[in-house]
Design a protein around this motif. Structure first.
Motif, PDB file in Angstrom:
ATOM      1  N   UNK A   1      11.760  -0.757   0.185  1.00 55.05           N
ATOM      2  CA  UNK A   1      12.564  -0.586  -0.605  1.00 55.05           C
ATOM      3  C   UNK A   1      11.648  -0.919  -1.890  1.00 55.05           C
ATOM      4  N   UNK A   2      11.429  -2.213  -1.611  1.00 56.20           N
ATOM      5  CA  UNK A   2      10.168  -2.960  -1.993  1.00 56.20           C
ATOM      6  C   UNK A   2       8.861  -3.048  -2.846  1.00 56.20           C
ATOM      7  N   UNK A   3       8.557  -1.949  -1.387  1.00 55.80           N
ATOM      8  CA  UNK A   3       6.976  -1.210  -1.596  1.00 55.80           C
ATOM      9  C   UNK A   3       6.947  -0.013  -2.407  1.00 55.80           C
ATOM     10  N   UNK A   4       8.411   1.192  -2.387  1.00 47.02           N
ATOM     11  CA  UNK A   4       8.770   2.100  -2.993  1.00 47.02           C
ATOM     12  C   UNK A   4       7.885   2.748  -4.159  1.00 47.02           C
ATOM     13  N   UNK A   5       7.591   1.494  -5.280  1.00 47.35           N
ATOM     14  CA  UNK A   5       7.042   2.052  -6.400  1.00 47.35           C
ATOM     15  C   UNK A   5       5.766   2.627  -5.637  1.00 47.35           C
ATOM     16  N   UNK A   6       4.439   1.552  -5.190  1.00 44.86           N
ATOM     17  CA  UNK A   6       3.403   2.043  -4.876  1.00 44.86           C
ATOM     18  C   UNK A   6       3.207   2.700  -3.839  1.00 44.86           C
ATOM     19  N   UNK A   7       4.037   3.362  -3.014  1.00 47.18           N
ATOM     20  CA  UNK A   7       3.655   3.956  -1.904  1.00 47.18           C
ATOM     21  C   UNK A   7       4.710   5.154  -3.304  1.00 47.18           C
ATOM     22  N   UNK A   8       5.304   5.929  -3.689  1.00 43.27           N
ATOM     23  CA  UNK A   8       4.305   6.965  -4.553  1.00 43.27           C
ATOM     24  C   UNK A   8       3.623   7.503  -5.540  1.00 43.27           C
ATOM     25  N   UNK A   9       3.602   6.253  -6.179  1.00 40.80           N
ATOM     26  CA  UNK A   9       2.478   5.649  -7.099  1.00 40.80           C
ATOM     27  C   UNK A   9       1.444   6.390  -6.017  1.00 40.80           C
ATOM     28  N   UNK A  10       0.511   5.919  -4.921  1.00 39.95           N
ATOM     29  CA  UNK A  10      -0.629   6.640  -4.424  1.00 39.95           C
ATOM     30  C   UNK A  10      -0.267   8.210  -4.353  1.00 39.95           C
ATOM     31  N   UNK A  11       0.977   8.407  -3.481  1.00 37.51           N
ATOM     32  CA  UNK A  11       0.978  10.046  -3.048  1.00 37.51           C
ATOM     33  C   UNK A  11       0.865  10.808  -4.327  1.00 37.51           C
ATOM     34  N   UNK A  12       1.413  10.356  -5.791  1.00 42.03           N
ATOM     35  CA  UNK A  12       1.432  11.328  -6.985  1.00 42.03           C
ATOM     36  C   UNK A  12      -0.296  11.323  -7.406  1.00 42.03           C
ATOM     37  N   UNK A  13      -0.685  10.014  -7.518  1.00 41.67           N
ATOM     38  CA  UNK A  13      -2.050   9.605  -8.061  1.00 41.67           C
ATOM     39  C   UNK A  13      -2.671  10.053  -7.541  1.00 41.67           C
ATOM     40  N   UNK A  67      10.086  -5.256  14.268  1.00 39.11           N
ATOM     41  CA  UNK A  67       8.769  -6.273  13.183  1.00 39.11           C
ATOM     42  C   UNK A  67       7.822  -5.072  14.042  1.00 39.11           C
ATOM     43  N   UNK A  68       7.871  -3.658  14.670  1.00 37.38           N
ATOM     44  CA  UNK A  68       6.498  -2.910  14.776  1.00 37.38           C
ATOM     45  C   UNK A  68       7.027  -2.431  13.291  1.00 37.38           C
ATOM     46  N   UNK A  69       7.530  -2.319  12.795  1.00 39.08           N
ATOM     47  CA  UNK A  69       7.222  -1.100  11.266  1.00 39.08           C
ATOM     48  C   UNK A  69       7.008  -2.079  10.441  1.00 39.08           C
ATOM     49  N   UNK A  70       6.994  -3.247  10.178  1.00 37.39           N
ATOM     50  CA  UNK A  70       6.783  -4.258   9.027  1.00 37.39           C
ATOM     51  C   UNK A  70       4.484  -4.354   9.348  1.00 37.39           C
ATOM     52  N   UNK A  71       4.545  -4.310  10.850  1.00 31.53           N
ATOM     53  CA  UNK A  71       2.969  -4.775  11.295  1.00 31.53           C
ATOM     54  C   UNK A  71       1.631  -3.058  10.709  1.00 31.53           C
ATOM     55  N   UNK A  72       3.136  -1.927  11.092  1.00 27.49           N
ATOM     56  CA  UNK A  72       2.513  -0.388  10.647  1.00 27.49           C
ATOM     57  C   UNK A  72       2.340  -0.845   9.185  1.00 27.49           C
ATOM     58  N   UNK A  73       3.173  -1.238   8.698  1.00 29.58           N
ATOM     59  CA  UNK A  73       3.387  -1.224   6.948  1.00 29.58           C
ATOM     60  C   UNK A  73       2.192  -2.628   6.200  1.00 29.58           C
ATOM     61  N   UNK A  74       2.039  -3.611   7.365  1.00 29.74           N
ATOM     62  CA  UNK A  74       0.860  -3.939   6.621  1.00 29.74           C
ATOM     63  C   UNK A  74      -0.392  -4.130   6.761  1.00 29.74           C
ATOM     64  N   UNK A  75      -0.509  -3.240   7.426  1.00 34.72           N
ATOM     65  CA  UNK A  75      -1.768  -2.846   8.038  1.00 34.72           C
ATOM     66  C   UNK A  75      -1.901  -1.807   6.719  1.00 34.72           C
ATOM     67  N   UNK A  76      -1.246  -1.279   7.200  1.00 35.36           N
ATOM     68  CA  UNK A  76      -1.913   0.196   5.730  1.00 35.36           C
ATOM     69  C   UNK A  76      -1.703  -0.400   4.745  1.00 35.36           C
ATOM     70  N   UNK A  77      -1.008  -1.461   4.481  1.00 36.65           N
ATOM     71  CA  UNK A  77      -1.585  -2.338   2.731  1.00 36.65           C
ATOM     72  C   UNK A  77      -2.826  -2.700   2.477  1.00 36.65           C
ATOM     73  N   UNK A  78      -2.886  -3.641   3.383  1.00 34.43           N
ATOM     74  CA  UNK A  78      -4.101  -3.561   3.227  1.00 34.43           C
ATOM     75  C   UNK A  78      -5.125  -3.077   3.386  1.00 34.43           C
ATOM     76  N   UNK A  79      -4.675  -1.793   3.772  1.00 33.35           N
ATOM     77  CA  UNK A  79      -6.278  -0.799   3.787  1.00 33.35           C
ATOM     78  C   UNK A  79      -6.257   0.247   3.303  1.00 33.35           C
ATOM     79  N   UNK A  80      -5.682   0.361   2.214  1.00 36.46           N
ATOM     80  CA  UNK A  80      -5.336   1.539   1.304  1.00 36.46           C
ATOM     81  C   UNK A  80      -5.710   1.075   0.144  1.00 36.46           C
ATOM     82  N   UNK A  81      -6.718   2.336  -0.446  1.00 41.20           N
ATOM     83  CA  UNK A  81      -7.733   1.575  -1.803  1.00 41.20           C
ATOM     84  C   UNK A  81      -6.394   2.296  -2.985  1.00 41.20           C
ATOM     85  N   UNK A  82      -7.011   1.938  -3.927  1.00 40.59           N
ATOM     86  CA  UNK A  82      -5.933   1.949  -5.711  1.00 40.59           C
ATOM     87  C   UNK A  82      -6.305   3.505  -5.937  1.00 40.59           C
TER      88      UNK A  82
END
Length: 299
Positions: A1-13, A67-82
């Motif tokens: 939920x907290x990352x929803x806006x960022x996830x949508x924008x990464x997809x749309x843009x 916690x597995x999902x938290x780790x996956x989300x953290x890895x994605x967030x750290x590696x994703x490009x603008x």
């Protein structure tokens, strides 16, 4: 939920111009799959353990596994490009210094207000079918917990499957139109859904849930991300999208189960006044979405 806006924008843009609706619907699948994982896991745990074991330690297993999902989300967030759109704004040094203030100023403020009102129906719908219906089915209709959780799991899986189709419809007809049709369909389905609930037949309860939650919710939820992303220019889009989604969640989602419970209690157990409230949220969302002017959209 907290990352929803960022996830949508990464997809749309990152999407091709003619597939923004499809790409924007992909992050929405996370909600459906997340719900399916949650209800499915609790159904499994309540099958494996008796009530005492589940209340003592069984419920903790689901949270530890998350916690597995938290780790996956953290890895994605750290590696994703603008996104390319944001990189262009950054290179031109056009980033906003006070985006939260700007989403409530000028012509953009109109989109902010209409966006938050347009989400009222969606937020109310999700917490009705995904949260309140579970309690209503077990406490009022006296269904067993595990079958009810499985019904919600199946409905969530159906939603996940159909969300990309909603995105494709948004590409063909426009996200605004698809969202309006979906929210209107939700409003029309509320009374029939609760009528089926009232039969106290588990099969009919399941059919109603799959239709209203799996099919109808997918129709408008798949178009929502792309619609809301178009409300703002790039330099304030992330903040604007977050404001619309998170602020509206307070009244659109968070208090819905409390309101429905209070209305049903005030009428001696009858659900029809509560249904009237849900229809009103649908009507508000339809009017607000229709009032968004195409000339003010930015995608």
């Amino acid at each position: 939920g907290g990352e929803w806006a960022g996830a949508v924008l990464l997809a749309v843009e990152h999407s091709p111009e003619k597939k923004r609706g499809l790409f924007g619907s992909i992050p929405q699948i996370g909600l459906a799959l997340g719900l399916a994982l949650g209800t499915g896991m609790f159904a499994l745990l309540q099958t494996v353990f008796d009530d005492e074991q589940f209340l003592r330690f069984g419920w903790r297993i689901a949270f530890v596994l998350s916690l597995v999902l938290v780790i996956v989300g953290l890895v994605v967030r750290l590696k994703v490009d603008e996104t390319p759109a944001f990189q262009a704004v950054r290179d031109l040094e056009q980033r906003s210094s006070a985006p939260l203030r700007e989403v409530f100023q000028g012509r953009v403020a109109r989109n902010t207000v209409l966006g938050m009102l347009s989400r009222w129906g969606e937020g109310a719908a999700f917490n009705t079918w995904g949260v309140f219906a579970i309690t209503y089915a077990t406490k009022t209709l006296h269904f067993e917990k595990v079958p009810v959780l499985l019904v919600v799991t199946v409905a969530a899986v159906v939603m996940a499957i159909l969300l990309p189709f909603s995105g494709s419809l948004a590409d063909r007809f426009g996200p605004q139109r698809v969202y309006i049709v979906g929210i209107a369909a939700y409003g029309l389905a509320i009374f029939p859904a609760f009528a089926l609930f009232g039969t106290e037949n588990l099969l009919l309860f399941g059919v109603a849930m799959v239709v209203v939650f799996g099919v109808i919710h997918a129709l408008f939820y798949g178009a929502q991300g792309t619609l809301y992303a178009s409300l703002y220019p790039t330099e304030i889009r992330y903040t604007g999208l977050s404001v619309v989604y998170q602020f509206s969640g307070i009244y659109a989602s968070g208090v819905t189960p409390l309101i429905l419970t209070a209305l049903i209690g005030a009428t001696g157990g009858s659900p029809w006044l509560a249904c009237g409230y849900l229809v009103a949220t649908s009507a508000i969302s339809v009017v607000a979405t229709a009032a968004i002017r195409k000339r003010d959209l930015h995608l």
